[in-house]
Design a protein around this motif. Sequence first.
Motif, PDB file in Angstrom:
ATOM      1  N   GLY A 263       0.798  -1.222   0.000  1.00  0.00           N
ATOM      2  CA  GLY A 263       0.000   0.000   0.000  1.00  0.00           C
ATOM      3  C   GLY A 263       0.831   1.271   0.000  1.00  0.00           C
ATOM      4  O   GLY A 263       0.465   2.257   0.643  1.00  0.00           O
ATOM      5  N   VAL A 264       1.947   1.260  -0.751  1.00  0.00           N
ATOM      6  CA  VAL A 264       2.832   2.430  -0.826  1.00  0.00           C
ATOM      7  C   VAL A 264       2.408   3.266  -2.030  1.00  0.00           C
ATOM      8  O   VAL A 264       2.792   2.977  -3.164  1.00  0.00           O
ATOM      9  N   TYR A 265       1.626   4.291  -1.781  1.00  0.00           N
ATOM     10  CA  TYR A 265       1.152   5.146  -2.873  1.00  0.00           C
ATOM     11  C   TYR A 265       2.158   6.215  -3.244  1.00  0.00           C
ATOM     12  O   TYR A 265       2.244   6.614  -4.408  1.00  0.00           O
ATOM     13  N   LYS A 266       2.926   6.692  -2.280  1.00  0.00           N
ATOM     14  CA  LYS A 266       3.838   7.804  -2.521  1.00  0.00           C
ATOM     15  C   LYS A 266       5.255   7.432  -2.118  1.00  0.00           C
ATOM     16  O   LYS A 266       5.470   6.757  -1.112  1.00  0.00           O
ATOM     17  N   THR A 267       6.203   7.886  -2.931  1.00  0.00           N
ATOM     18  CA  THR A 267       7.611   7.643  -2.645  1.00  0.00           C
ATOM     19  C   THR A 267       8.025   8.445  -1.412  1.00  0.00           C
ATOM     20  O   THR A 267       7.878   9.668  -1.381  1.00  0.00           O
ATOM     21  N   VAL A 308      11.601   4.270  -0.245  1.00  0.00           N
ATOM     22  CA  VAL A 308      10.904   3.204  -0.965  1.00  0.00           C
ATOM     23  C   VAL A 308      10.044   3.845  -2.035  1.00  0.00           C
ATOM     24  O   VAL A 308       9.255   4.761  -1.746  1.00  0.00           O
ATOM     25  N   ALA A 309      10.186   3.380  -3.279  1.00  0.00           N
ATOM     26  CA  ALA A 309       9.430   3.953  -4.395  1.00  0.00           C
ATOM     27  C   ALA A 309       7.955   3.624  -4.257  1.00  0.00           C
ATOM     28  O   ALA A 309       7.573   2.488  -3.941  1.00  0.00           O
ATOM     29  N   GLY A 310       7.103   4.628  -4.510  1.00  0.00           N
ATOM     30  CA  GLY A 310       5.662   4.452  -4.450  1.00  0.00           C
ATOM     31  C   GLY A 310       5.046   4.403  -5.837  1.00  0.00           C
ATOM     32  O   GLY A 310       5.729   4.589  -6.856  1.00  0.00           O
ATOM     33  N   LEU A 311       3.748   4.176  -5.884  1.00  0.00           N
ATOM     34  CA  LEU A 311       3.055   4.072  -7.159  1.00  0.00           C
ATOM     35  C   LEU A 311       3.057   5.389  -7.927  1.00  0.00           C
ATOM     36  O   LEU A 311       2.931   5.381  -9.159  1.00  0.00           O
ATOM     37  N   ASP A 312       3.179   6.511  -7.215  1.00  0.00           N
ATOM     38  CA  ASP A 312       3.238   7.793  -7.918  1.00  0.00           C
ATOM     39  C   ASP A 312       4.444   7.878  -8.834  1.00  0.00           C
ATOM     40  O   ASP A 312       4.396   8.522  -9.890  1.00  0.00           O
ATOM     41  N   GLU A 313       5.510   7.203  -8.482  1.00  0.00           N
ATOM     42  CA  GLU A 313       6.729   7.190  -9.293  1.00  0.00           C
ATOM     43  C   GLU A 313       6.766   6.015 -10.267  1.00  0.00           C
ATOM     44  O   GLU A 313       7.336   6.117 -11.354  1.00  0.00           O
ATOM     45  N   LEU A 314       6.135   4.912  -9.908  1.00  0.00           N
ATOM     46  CA  LEU A 314       6.268   3.681 -10.670  1.00  0.00           C
ATOM     47  C   LEU A 314       5.170   3.466 -11.705  1.00  0.00           C
ATOM     48  O   LEU A 314       5.364   2.741 -12.680  1.00  0.00           O
ATOM     49  N   GLU A 315       4.016   4.078 -11.489  1.00  0.00           N
ATOM     50  CA  GLU A 315       2.853   3.752 -12.310  1.00  0.00           C
ATOM     51  C   GLU A 315       3.052   4.046 -13.784  1.00  0.00           C
ATOM     52  O   GLU A 315       2.657   3.250 -14.646  1.00  0.00           O
TER      53      GLU A 315
END
Length: 488
Positions: A263-267, A308-315
């Motif tokens: 559940g990591v949405y943001k880096t 830790v990289a979040g979905l904001d960076e990875l999506e």
Amino acid sequence: MDVVFLSRLQFALTIMFHYLFPPLTIGLGVVLVYLEGMYLRTREPIFENAARFWTKIFGLNFALGVVTGIVMEFEFGTNWAAYSRYVGDVFGSALAAEGIFAFFLESGFLSLLLFGWDRIGPKMHFFATCMVALGGIFSSVWIVIANSWQQTPAGHVIREHTINGETFLRAEIVDFWALVFNPSTVNRLIHVWIGCFILGAFFVMSISAWYLLKGRHIEFAKRSFKGGLLLATISSLAQLNSGHYQAEGVAEHQPAKLAALEGVYKTEKGVGMYIFGWPDDETETVRFGLEIPGMLSFLVHGDFNAEVAGLDELEERWGRPPVWLTFQAYHIMVGIGMLFIGSTLVACFYWWRGTLFEQRWLLWYFVFAVGLAFVANELGWVAAEVGRQPWIVYPTVVNGELVGGLRTSDGISEAVRASQVLSSIIFFGLIYLMLFALWISLLHKKISHGPEPLTESPPEHKGTVLGAAAALRRHEHSLTEADEQSES
């Protein structure tokens, strides 16, 4: 109706139903090897008696596993033709190896295992049992290798082909052993095997605990329960360690999956690890969550303050998996695993104190805990497969760029229609309901009957002419007694 969604749903339903059986088959195979090995070492009839009983349940489970597994191979052609064309060279070799080295080995010795009692010697029967158990493990090897390649592809190149004016890409093997030992194979294999051992152990403990609570087959149930508890305790502790290494591989090769799992949405730096929570995609937060501060950063990077990289960076690069389902499947699985560690250690404590079978509350727990073992195995695959979306074959990173990979939406068959998939879901759903009812009915019948009464025939007579003659004399004696009773 979306044909991609329906095809994914159909495959999920068929594979989740099928996966009720292979883990139990593998787990029970290990139990059978233990029981027959103990019989050869001690010559105590109780071990042979237990092996005979669990072999009957093993055979029933094996049959259902074979029947339900065939359907999925047809789905590769009917629903996922583009995917099959892309991975055919890879999957063809893995599935061929599974058939040659695993299925034939397992099924070849199965008849000796099921029907060889009193026909072959105990040593030969033990060998057949080992081969069947080994065949089940080999089968899982090649299936997991094929699936692991989808998660972390290696040992292949992507080549362009043109047939009848149609151009398409195809993954082709250039290094077979690099494919076999792709970055996630070993960790995933160990994780799957331990999950199978846990299920087999809890299945044995469930039935044994039921017998103990009902006061039936006491000695058989105690021996079976203790053996299952030993296997369950070791496997539950080992699974915790295996899961850690599995997560490290996910963090390295599938960062978007890790972000969805946790559940990591943001880096951020110093990212915590949730014990439970409710991911909310709208607010991009985990609501009602209980978090251990900095723990995820520490587990991934060895530093409580690491980023830790979040979905904001990875999506944008990797896509976004369905966060809620991935998160919940993973956390429920982990929670069940921690419950198993605690409960088996408590049971071992009572065993050490000599009061294990006096704890009726604990026995009732183990009667139903096998259901949690089934759930944990299923949810592990849900987390793994849903977490890699939107990819059906994950891309690899070469010089900072994504290479290869196949999106799930691009793997669907062009000819299949949503209405066809929906009708097949309904049709197979009805068939699987009947198969499930049949499995439960036959299982209940075998459990209700229980193990056969102990026989005290000399061990050296097993599998010999003398043994057969002795069995015939016992049968004639029982018939004579029955005739005398009827006359009186």
